[in-house]
Design a protein around this motif. Structure first.
Motif, PDB file in Angstrom:
ATOM      1  N   LYS A   1       0.789  -1.194  -0.119  1.00 29.89           N
ATOM      2  CA  LYS A   1       0.089   0.075  -0.155  1.00 29.89           C
ATOM      3  C   LYS A   1       0.973   1.337   0.095  1.00 29.89           C
ATOM      4  CE  LYS A   1      -3.651  -1.895   2.826  1.00 29.89           C
ATOM      5  NZ  LYS A   1      -3.753  -2.623   4.146  1.00 29.89           N
ATOM      6  N   PRO A   2       0.619   2.170  -0.778  1.00 32.82           N
ATOM      7  CA  PRO A   2       1.279   3.246  -0.937  1.00 32.82           C
ATOM      8  C   PRO A   2       1.583   4.146   0.588  1.00 32.82           C
ATOM      9  CG  PRO A   2      -0.558   3.601  -2.677  1.00 32.82           C
ATOM     10  CD  PRO A   2      -0.677   2.227  -1.689  1.00 32.82           C
ATOM     11  N   GLU A   3       0.558   3.981   1.645  1.00 29.35           N
ATOM     12  CA  GLU A   3       0.868   4.729   2.743  1.00 29.35           C
ATOM     13  C   GLU A   3       1.933   3.752   3.467  1.00 29.35           C
ATOM     14  OE1 GLU A   3      -2.134   3.569   1.557  1.00 29.35           O
ATOM     15  OE2 GLU A   3      -3.132   2.549   3.414  1.00 29.35           O
ATOM     16  N   VAL A   4       2.011   2.667   3.310  1.00 28.02           N
ATOM     17  CA  VAL A   4       3.074   1.775   3.818  1.00 28.02           C
ATOM     18  C   VAL A   4       4.601   2.117   3.416  1.00 28.02           C
ATOM     19  CG1 VAL A   4       3.902  -0.346   4.322  1.00 28.02           C
ATOM     20  CG2 VAL A   4       1.643  -0.035   4.521  1.00 28.02           C
ATOM     21  N   VAL A   5       4.838   2.321   2.125  1.00 24.14           N
ATOM     22  CA  VAL A   5       5.850   2.561   1.369  1.00 24.14           C
ATOM     23  C   VAL A   5       6.260   3.857   1.029  1.00 24.14           C
ATOM     24  CG1 VAL A   5       6.595   0.007   0.882  1.00 24.14           C
ATOM     25  CG2 VAL A   5       5.129   1.697  -0.705  1.00 24.14           C
TER      26      VAL A   5
ATOM     27  N   ALA B   1      12.638  -9.600   8.742  1.00 27.05           N
ATOM     28  CA  ALA B   1      12.033 -10.119   7.544  1.00 27.05           C
ATOM     29  C   ALA B   1      10.522  -9.700   7.745  1.00 27.05           C
ATOM     30  CB  ALA B   1      12.075 -11.486   7.278  1.00 27.05           C
ATOM     31  N   MET B   2       9.964  -9.789   8.577  1.00 29.72           N
ATOM     32  CA  MET B   2       8.350  -9.638   8.835  1.00 29.72           C
ATOM     33  C   MET B   2       8.354  -8.028   8.815  1.00 29.72           C
ATOM     34  SD  MET B   2       6.991 -12.357  11.355  1.00 29.72           S
ATOM     35  CE  MET B   2       7.632 -11.808  12.897  1.00 29.72           C
ATOM     36  N   GLN B   3       9.035  -7.383   9.771  1.00 29.08           N
ATOM     37  CA  GLN B   3       9.026  -5.590   9.922  1.00 29.08           C
ATOM     38  C   GLN B   3       9.208  -5.075   8.413  1.00 29.08           C
ATOM     39  OE1 GLN B   3       7.825  -4.418  12.577  1.00 29.08           O
ATOM     40  NE2 GLN B   3       7.729  -6.428  13.714  1.00 29.08           N
ATOM     41  N   LEU B   4       9.967  -5.693   7.709  1.00 27.40           N
ATOM     42  CA  LEU B   4      10.322  -4.921   6.368  1.00 27.40           C
ATOM     43  C   LEU B   4       9.011  -4.711   5.580  1.00 27.40           C
ATOM     44  CD1 LEU B   4      13.901  -6.358   4.984  1.00 27.40           C
ATOM     45  CD2 LEU B   4      13.113  -3.836   5.390  1.00 27.40           C
ATOM     46  N   VAL B   5       8.197  -5.555   5.693  1.00 25.93           N
ATOM     47  CA  VAL B   5       6.868  -5.778   4.862  1.00 25.93           C
ATOM     48  C   VAL B   5       5.696  -5.168   5.630  1.00 25.93           C
ATOM     49  CG1 VAL B   5       7.438  -7.554   3.084  1.00 25.93           C
ATOM     50  CG2 VAL B   5       6.374  -8.093   5.092  1.00 25.93           C
ATOM     51  N   ARG B   6       5.855  -5.123   7.029  1.00 23.76           N
ATOM     52  CA  ARG B   6       4.779  -4.730   7.824  1.00 23.76           C
ATOM     53  C   ARG B   6       4.839  -3.227   7.971  1.00 23.76           C
ATOM     54  NH1 ARG B   6       2.968  -3.075  12.728  1.00 23.76           N
ATOM     55  NH2 ARG B   6       5.146  -2.900  13.600  1.00 23.76           N
ATOM     56  N   ASN B   7       6.018  -2.716   8.344  1.00 24.01           N
ATOM     57  CA  ASN B   7       6.221  -1.189   8.514  1.00 24.01           C
ATOM     58  C   ASN B   7       7.700  -0.953   8.313  1.00 24.01           C
ATOM     59  OD1 ASN B   7       6.234   1.407   9.372  1.00 24.01           O
ATOM     60  ND2 ASN B   7       6.636   0.722  11.835  1.00 24.01           N
ATOM     61  N   PRO B   8       8.091  -0.923   6.878  1.00 19.39           N
ATOM     62  CA  PRO B   8       9.545  -0.687   6.632  1.00 19.39           C
ATOM     63  C   PRO B   8       9.958   0.496   6.910  1.00 19.39           C
ATOM     64  CG  PRO B   8       8.189  -0.608   4.566  1.00 19.39           C
ATOM     65  CD  PRO B   8       7.155  -0.946   5.757  1.00 19.39           C
ATOM     66  N   LYS B   9       9.122   1.730   7.105  1.00 17.43           N
ATOM     67  CA  LYS B   9       9.736   3.034   7.523  1.00 17.43           C
ATOM     68  C   LYS B   9      10.302   3.066   8.751  1.00 17.43           C
ATOM     69  CE  LYS B   9       6.125   5.216   4.861  1.00 17.43           C
ATOM     70  NZ  LYS B   9       5.434   6.140   4.527  1.00 17.43           N
ATOM     71  N   GLN B  10      10.183   1.913   9.680  1.00 15.66           N
ATOM     72  CA  GLN B  10      10.641   1.966  11.062  1.00 15.66           C
ATOM     73  C   GLN B  10      12.060   1.987  10.836  1.00 15.66           C
ATOM     74  OE1 GLN B  10      10.533  -1.847  13.316  1.00 15.66           O
ATOM     75  NE2 GLN B  10       9.161  -2.341  11.466  1.00 15.66           N
ATOM     76  N   PHE B  11      12.814   1.642   9.690  1.00 18.12           N
ATOM     77  CA  PHE B  11      14.275   1.303   9.618  1.00 18.12           C
ATOM     78  C   PHE B  11      14.783   2.556   8.951  1.00 18.12           C
ATOM     79  CE2 PHE B  11      12.706  -2.970   9.219  1.00 18.12           C
ATOM     80  CZ  PHE B  11      13.198  -3.383  10.392  1.00 18.12           C
ATOM     81  N   ASP B  12      15.935   2.840   9.419  1.00 15.90           N
ATOM     82  CA  ASP B  12      16.984   3.699   8.434  1.00 15.90           C
ATOM     83  C   ASP B  12      17.936   3.020   8.149  1.00 15.90           C
ATOM     84  OD1 ASP B  12      17.128   7.000   8.216  1.00 15.90           O
ATOM     85  OD2 ASP B  12      19.158   6.361   8.638  1.00 15.90           O
ATOM     86  N   VAL B  13      19.011   2.714   8.852  1.00 18.35           N
ATOM     87  CA  VAL B  13      20.413   1.717   8.282  1.00 18.35           C
ATOM     88  C   VAL B  13      20.153   0.447   9.143  1.00 18.35           C
ATOM     89  CG1 VAL B  13      22.786   1.849   8.173  1.00 18.35           C
ATOM     90  CG2 VAL B  13      21.632   3.803   8.092  1.00 18.35           C
ATOM     91  N   MET B  14      20.507  -0.344   8.226  1.00 15.26           N
ATOM     92  CA  MET B  14      20.382  -1.720   8.941  1.00 15.26           C
ATOM     93  C   MET B  14      21.605  -2.293   8.724  1.00 15.26           C
ATOM     94  SD  MET B  14      16.606  -3.095   7.367  1.00 15.26           S
ATOM     95  CE  MET B  14      16.276  -4.249   8.752  1.00 15.26           C
ATOM     96  N   VAL B  15      22.570  -3.193   9.536  1.00 14.84           N
ATOM     97  CA  VAL B  15      23.558  -3.715   9.283  1.00 14.84           C
ATOM     98  C   VAL B  15      23.544  -5.271   9.596  1.00 14.84           C
ATOM     99  CG1 VAL B  15      24.707  -3.022  11.695  1.00 14.84           C
ATOM    100  CG2 VAL B  15      25.973  -3.788   9.579  1.00 14.84           C
ATOM    101  N   THR B  16      23.978  -6.112   8.740  1.00 14.71           N
ATOM    102  CA  THR B  16      23.996  -7.544   8.883  1.00 14.71           C
ATOM    103  C   THR B  16      24.860  -8.366   8.127  1.00 14.71           C
ATOM    104  OG1 THR B  16      22.220  -9.303   9.021  1.00 14.71           O
ATOM    105  CG2 THR B  16      21.921  -8.029   7.100  1.00 14.71           C
ATOM    106  N   GLY B  17      24.878  -9.758   8.444  1.00 16.53           N
ATOM    107  CA  GLY B  17      26.078 -10.289   7.664  1.00 16.53           C
ATOM    108  C   GLY B  17      25.830 -10.748   6.450  1.00 16.53           C
ATOM    109  N   ASN B  18      26.512 -11.645   5.680  1.00 11.66           N
ATOM    110  CA  ASN B  18      26.503 -11.755   4.400  1.00 11.66           C
ATOM    111  C   ASN B  18      25.179 -12.468   3.996  1.00 11.66           C
ATOM    112  OD1 ASN B  18      27.152 -12.193   1.754  1.00 11.66           O
ATOM    113  ND2 ASN B  18      29.405 -13.311   2.229  1.00 11.66           N
TER     114      ASN B  18
END
Ligand code: NAI
Ligand code: MG
Length: 354
Positions: free
Chosen positions: A118-122, A224-241
């Motif tokens: 949905k546009p309001e989510v992304v 993985a769930m939060q990225l589709v539920r409410n992606p705008k909560q994130f700014d920079v993410m860091v993770t392994g390969n």
């Protein structure tokens, strides 16, 4: 600034041509820049019989930054693995020791309908995923397929991170967070995997050097769930390969417009390889309809991360926003009520906006 330009295959030469126009504007304005082209991938195989020939290696090693189009295509699908275009890409990443992969996922408000969410989510989404690129289970030893003591066959890999590897990617991520909104989310599976418990411990230690940055932690399955539920909560993410491989692809698809997403891979001296996130799009190659914006935005990342020219990067990004606001669209992002333009027209419009 020595910049190696590797157009590659498929739409590579077309999108690189437009990105070069942007670089040439900066050159005319007085930025001292040397642009040298060389083949990579299938184009290099055609010319030299190798996807990463010596001439390209020499140029890439001597450059301060590399701008790459994309490699691969059906003409090369039947070659032996070591000769395949994709090998050229893996080889240059390894050769230049590019351990930090930066994958932004940005959705310009004008393109909110391109997403399946949905546009309001992304709408207005702007996140940066920092993925470690040279360690983890993809490279850990031992690995293989064997028969165990009970006589059953088994496959195994080793998830492994050295402290120095985690520290250097942590510093890259914290520095990016400092340049943005000072929020960093480290993604792990510390509840189950010792490797990532160790990762988390190092992140917390490195955080002491960046008191202004708020560090949070999230398990990868929840991320993985939060990225589709409410992606705008994130700014920079860091993770392994391995987690980064999956999450960065997931995040890029939130935007729905593959022709818009740049990427960067950096070494420890900020030398970088900059390329669009998409491939060589053989289905539309040679038609002058590809979207050159991912490649142009890769030039902006180059200015920011390899040359520390944040103002120049912002100018390029603003020019892209302006052409979108003016209603110009290549075929991949076209919708009714906007104006369809070719690859070269899009490049010219960005140059005019600059
Ligand atoms: P792809 O990203 O090349 O294309 C997927 C779809 O997106 C196609 O329909 C294509 O037309 C479209 N598309 C991609 N970039 C576009 C752009 N800038 N403007 C408009 N439409 C665009 O992925 P695919 O089809 O899986 O792979 C094609 C070739 O590219 C293969 O040989 C693959 O190995 C190679 N590849 C290379 C990469 C690289 O050089 N970094 C990354 C991914 C794939
Ligand atoms: Mg992937």
């Amino acid at each position: 600034m020595k910049i190696a330009v590797l157009p590659g295959d498929g739409i590579g030469p077309e999108i690189i041509r437009e990105a070069r126009k942007v670089l040439e504007v900066l050159q005319q304005e007085g930025l001292a820049m040397e642009l040298t082209e060389a083949p990579l991938g299938g184009a290099a195989y055609d010319q030299y019989g190798s996807p990463y020939p010596e001439a390209t290696q020499k140029l890439a090693r001597e450059a301060d930054a590399v701008l790459l189009g994309a490699v691969g295509g059906p003409a090369y699908d039947n070659l032996d693995r070591p000769l395949r275009p994709e090998r050229g890409l893996l080889a240059i990443r390894k050769d230049l020791q590019l351990f930090a992969n930066l994958r932004p996922a940005i959705l310009y408000p004008e393109l909110a309908n391109a997403s399946t969410l949905k546009p309001e989510v992304v709408s207005g989404l702007d996140i940066m995923i920092v993925r470690e690129l040279t360690g983890d289970i993809y490279f850990g030893q031992p690995r293989g397929i064997r028969t165990n003591e009970a006589g059953e066959r088994e496959g195994f890999n080793t998830m492994l991170y050295a402290e120095s590897e985690v520290r250097r990617i942590a510093h890259v991520a914290f520095n990016i967070a400092m340049k943005r909104n000072k929020k960093l989310c480290s993604v792990d599976k510390a509840n189950v995997l010792e490797t990532t418990e160790f990762w988390k411990e190092i992140m917390i230690d490195v955080a002491k050097e960046y008191p202004e940055v708020t560090l949070t932690h999230m398990y990868v399955d929840n991320a993985a769930m939060q990225l589709v539920r409410n992606p705008k909560q994130f700014d920079v993410m860091v993770t392994g390969n391995i987690f980064g491989d999956i999450l960065s692809d997931e995040a890029s698809m939130l935007t729905g417009s593959i022709g818009m997403l740049p990427s960067a891979s950096l070494d420890k001296n900020h030398k970088g390889l900059y390329e669009p996130s998409h491939g060589s799009a053989p289905d539309i190659a040679g038609k002058n309809i590809a979207n050159p914006l991912a490649t142009i935005l890769s030039v902006a990342m180059m200015m920011r991360y390899s040359f520390n020219l944040d103002a120049v990067a912002l100018r390029i990004e603003s020019a892209v926003k302006k052409v979108l606001a003016d209603g110009l669209r290549t075929a991949d992002i076209y919708e009714e009520g906007t104006r369809k333009v070719s690859c070269s027209e899009m490049g010219d419009a960005v140059v005019a906006a600059l």
